[in-house]
Design a protein around this motif. Structure first.
Motif, PDB file in Angstrom:
ATOM      1  N   ASP A 204       0.830  -1.209   0.000  1.00  9.47           N
ATOM      2  CA  ASP A 204       0.000   0.000   0.000  1.00  9.47           C
ATOM      3  C   ASP A 204       0.864   1.258   0.000  1.00  9.47           C
ATOM      4  OD1 ASP A 204      -2.278  -1.525  -0.013  1.00  9.47           O
ATOM      5  OD2 ASP A 204      -2.659  -1.343   2.144  1.00  9.47           O
ATOM      6  N   GLU A 205       1.957   1.227   0.756  1.00  5.32           N
ATOM      7  CA  GLU A 205       2.846   2.388   0.808  1.00  5.32           C
ATOM      8  C   GLU A 205       3.545   2.614  -0.530  1.00  5.32           C
ATOM      9  OE1 GLU A 205       3.823   4.873   3.115  1.00  5.32           O
ATOM     10  OE2 GLU A 205       1.862   4.286   3.869  1.00  5.32           O
ATOM     11  N   LEU A 208       0.994   4.117  -2.883  1.00  2.00           N
ATOM     12  CA  LEU A 208       0.683   5.500  -2.537  1.00  2.00           C
ATOM     13  C   LEU A 208       1.813   6.440  -2.937  1.00  2.00           C
ATOM     14  CD1 LEU A 208      -1.191   7.524  -1.128  1.00  2.00           C
ATOM     15  CD2 LEU A 208      -0.060   6.946   1.031  1.00  2.00           C
ATOM     16  N   LYS A 209       3.043   6.052  -2.628  1.00  2.00           N
ATOM     17  CA  LYS A 209       4.183   6.926  -2.923  1.00  2.00           C
ATOM     18  C   LYS A 209       4.370   7.118  -4.425  1.00  2.00           C
ATOM     19  CE  LYS A 209       6.663   5.602   1.303  1.00  2.00           C
ATOM     20  NZ  LYS A 209       6.581   6.886   1.995  1.00  2.00           N
ATOM     21  N   SER A 211       2.030   6.755  -6.800  1.00  2.00           N
ATOM     22  CA  SER A 211       0.901   7.496  -7.361  1.00  2.00           C
ATOM     23  C   SER A 211       1.019   8.992  -7.077  1.00  2.00           C
ATOM     24  CB  SER A 211      -0.421   6.959  -6.799  1.00  2.00           C
ATOM     25  OG  SER A 211      -0.507   7.164  -5.401  1.00  2.00           O
ATOM     26  N   ARG A 212       1.592   9.339  -5.933  1.00  2.00           N
ATOM     27  CA  ARG A 212       1.791  10.756  -5.610  1.00  2.00           C
ATOM     28  C   ARG A 212       2.883  11.382  -6.473  1.00  2.00           C
ATOM     29  NH1 ARG A 212       1.724  10.641   1.045  1.00  2.00           N
ATOM     30  NH2 ARG A 212      -0.557  10.675   1.315  1.00  2.00           N
TER      31      ARG A 212
END
Length: 218
Positions: A204-205, A208-209, A211-212
Motif C-alpha cells: 500500500d505504501e 501510494l508513494k 501514485s503521488r
C-alpha cells in the motif's frame, strides 16, 4: 490496406476497456472476500496477488490445500511430504495460531519432484506458505515469482495490473530485512504481527508513494 480506427472507435474501445477492468476488479474483490470468509481456497497465483489464505488462517489453508491434491496425482515421496505438512498444520493451535517452527520444518522437508508437479503450483504454494511464516529466502523467491507473473500477465485483462508489482516490491523489502542488519523493518510495519499484514502495508505504501510522484513526472 488495414483500416484506421476512427476517434469514435478509439473512444468506444477505451470505454469498453474501462468497463472490463472494473468488472475484473469487482470479481477480484469477490474472490478475496470468499477466501477471507473461508468459502473458497485461493489459488497460488491469487496468493501472489495478495489474497488472504483460506479464512485468514494459514493452518486451515494448508489442510484444505493438501486435501485438494487428488490421490495418485503425486509420487509417494511427495504424498508423504504433503501429509506431514498437513499434520503439522493440524497440530498447530486452532483459531489462527500457527506453530511456525513445526510448519516451517515440514515445508522445508517437502520433497515434490517436477514429475509430480509439472506446472510448479504445488511447490510455489509451499514457498508462499514459508514466506508467510517469515522465511527470508522464501520471501525473496515469492518476490521474484510475483515480478515474473506481473511481467507476463495480460495487463489489459487485469482489474489492477500493478498489484503484482507492489506485492513483488513488498516481498523483496520484507525478505531483505530478514537477511541481515543492513536495513530493518520501518515502523509501524515492524510492530505488525502477521507477515501478510506487513506485506500489505508495504504494498500500500509503495502504491501510494508512486501514485503521488507520477504527476510530477508528466
Amino acid at each position: 490496406m488495414p483500416s484506421v480506427p476512427t476517434a469514435l472507435e478509439e473512444i468506444l474501445g477505451m470505454a469498453q476497456a474501462r468497463r472490463d477492468r472494473a468488472a475484473a476488479r469487482a470479481a477480484d474483490g469477490e474472490r478475496r472476500g470468499a477466501a477471507a470468509s473461508g468459502s473458497v481456497l485461493p489459488s497460488a497465483d491469487q496468493l501472489l496477488h495478495g489474497h488472504p489464505p483460506l479464512g485468514g488462517d494459514i493452518r486451515t489453508d494448508i489442510q484444505e490445500f493438501v486435501g485438494s491434491v487428488p490421490d495418485g496425482s503425486v509420487d509417494r515421496e511427495a504424498a508423504a511430504s504433503l501429509r506431514a505438512l498437513s499434520d503439522a498444520a493440524r497440530r498447530a493451535a486452532p483459531g489462527g495460531g500457527v506453530d511456525g517452527v513445526a510448519v516451517l520444518a515440514a515445508l522445508r522437508a517437502c520433497r515434490i519432484a517436477p514429475p509430480s508437479d509439472p506446472d510448479g503450483t504445488l511447490r510455489l504454494r509451499c514457498v508462499i506458505y514459508a514466506a508467510l511464516l517469515g522465511d527470508a529466502e522464501a520471501a525473496l523467491a515469492v518476490a521474484g515469482e510475483a515480478a515474473l507473473l506481473a511481467y507476463v500477465q495480460d495487463w489489459h485483462l487485469e482489474g489492477d495490473g500493478t498489484e503484482l508489482v507492489w506485492q513483488a516490491a513488498a516481498w523483496a523489502a520484507f525478505g531483505s530485512s530478514r537477511l541481515g542488519p543492513l536495513r530493518r523493518l520501518p515502523w509501524p510495519i515492524s510492530e505488525m504481527g502477521l507477515t501478510r499484514d506487513r506485506i500489505d502495508a508495504f504494498a500500500d505504501e509503495f502504491r501510494l508513494k508512486v501514485s503521488r510522484h507520477l504527476p510530477e513526472l508528466e
